[in-house]
Design an enzyme around this catalytic site. Structure first.
Site, PDB file in Angstrom:
ATOM      1  N   PRO A   2      37.913 -70.725  54.611  1.00 40.96           N
ATOM      2  CA  PRO A   2      37.239 -70.854  53.318  1.00 40.96           C
ATOM      3  C   PRO A   2      37.750 -72.067  52.547  1.00 40.96           C
ATOM      4  CG  PRO A   2      37.899 -68.585  53.699  1.00 40.96           C
ATOM      5  CD  PRO A   2      38.530 -69.407  54.789  1.00 40.96           C
ATOM      6  N   GLU A   3      36.812 -72.797  51.951  1.00 39.67           N
ATOM      7  CA  GLU A   3      37.164 -73.957  51.152  1.00 39.67           C
ATOM      8  C   GLU A   3      37.048 -73.588  49.672  1.00 39.67           C
ATOM      9  OE1 GLU A   3      35.119 -77.479  52.524  1.00 39.67           O
ATOM     10  OE2 GLU A   3      35.137 -76.774  54.604  1.00 39.67           O
TER      11      GLU A   3
END
Length: 283
Positions: A2-3
């Protein structure tokens, strides 16, 4: 992994149920994830009020009235979901426990927050709230791209003398916080800059113009609930849908979406990661 948009989306889903509420019971169901949990973590969380929920780069931080902060990293497959929310935003009650529910927090308003991580690359830690920014995981991180300290002149100053490819430089967390492979690819497409171009060979004006493009790509992704490629879920359990708006990421061999461009999207490998770009639009 996840960014920033995915982590921000999860944070916004957790905050209404956790911020200002008391953790009435904390269950820690294994000794570790990526690293061992801090000693006595369940007892140090139980009975504590969450004063504030915030994000630093790809980390969620929950400041407690005990003077400690719970640091959370989702890793590659970690999910934090809310059930039984009294605010009525979620239709499901508490689900049956699953095999990989490693940390479960019962909240005094009736909500339950569950951290599920099949691959166990996530992490949790407890650290003093005062001086939290000095924690080894946070100390060397650059400015937040959505914050006031990040702008075009700052970015140009950090990049203009670097000899590395622009894609590699933007992934450097010392330069800017939270950017990952997906959103750098999308940013460079919108900026019409090749991911392979060296920073010191890009005009300063183009480097300055990158900052607002980065900000807009991230805001667009947050509005769409992030990108769900494999494991990511919002706090409600729903998928993000920004992946349906990708211009280049994961679109190798597909036509470029720019009007008048007849090229197809290509992929190259940089530092072990795939970069997607249009060879005609991006220079």
């Amino acid at each position: 992994m996840p960014e920033l948009p995915e982590v921000e989306t999860v944070l916004r889903g957790l905050a209404p149920s956790m911020e200002g509420a008391v953790i009435t019971r904390a269950a820690v169901n294994r000794p570790d994830l990526r690293w061992p949990f801090p000693e006595g973590m369940a007892g140090r969380l139980t009975g504590k009020r969450v004063l504030q929920m915030r994000r630093r780069s790809k980390y969620i931080l929950a400041d407690l009235d005990s003077g400690e902060t719970l640091l959370i990293h989702l890793g590659m497959s970690g999910r934090m979901t809310v059930s039984g929310d009294p605010l009525g935003r979620f239709v499901h009650s508490h689900p049956a426990a699953e095999k990989h529910d490693h940390v479960v927090l019962d909240i005094d308003n009736g909500a339950r927050v569950t951290f599920n991580d099949p691959r166990r690359f996530g992490a949790m830690d407890l650290l003093p709230t005062v001086g939290a920014e000095a924690h080894p995981l946070l100390a060397q991180i650059g400015p937040e791209p959505l914050g006031n300290s990040f702008d075009g002149p700052y970015l140009a100053d950090r990049l203009k003398t670097r000899r590395s490819p622009i894609k590699t430089a933007l992934l450097d967390q010392h330069v800017v916080a939270g950017l990952g492979n997906i959103y750098v690819c999308e940013t460079l497409y919108r900026a019409r800059i090749s991911p392979a171009r060296r920073c010191d060979r890009i005009a300063t004006s183009r480097l300055i113009a990158l900052a607002p493009i980065i900000r807009q790509v991230l805001l667009d992704a947050i509005e769409a609930g992030g990108s769900s490629l494999k494991d990511f879920r919002q706090a409600s359990g729903e998928l993000g849908y920004f992946q349906h708006s990708f211009d280049v990421y994961g679109r190798e061999g597909e036509p470029c979406r720019s009007e008048g461009c007849d090229a197809t999207i290509r992929r190259l490998v940089q530092s072990g990661r795939s970069s997607f770009y249009c060879p005609q639009c991006q220079r």
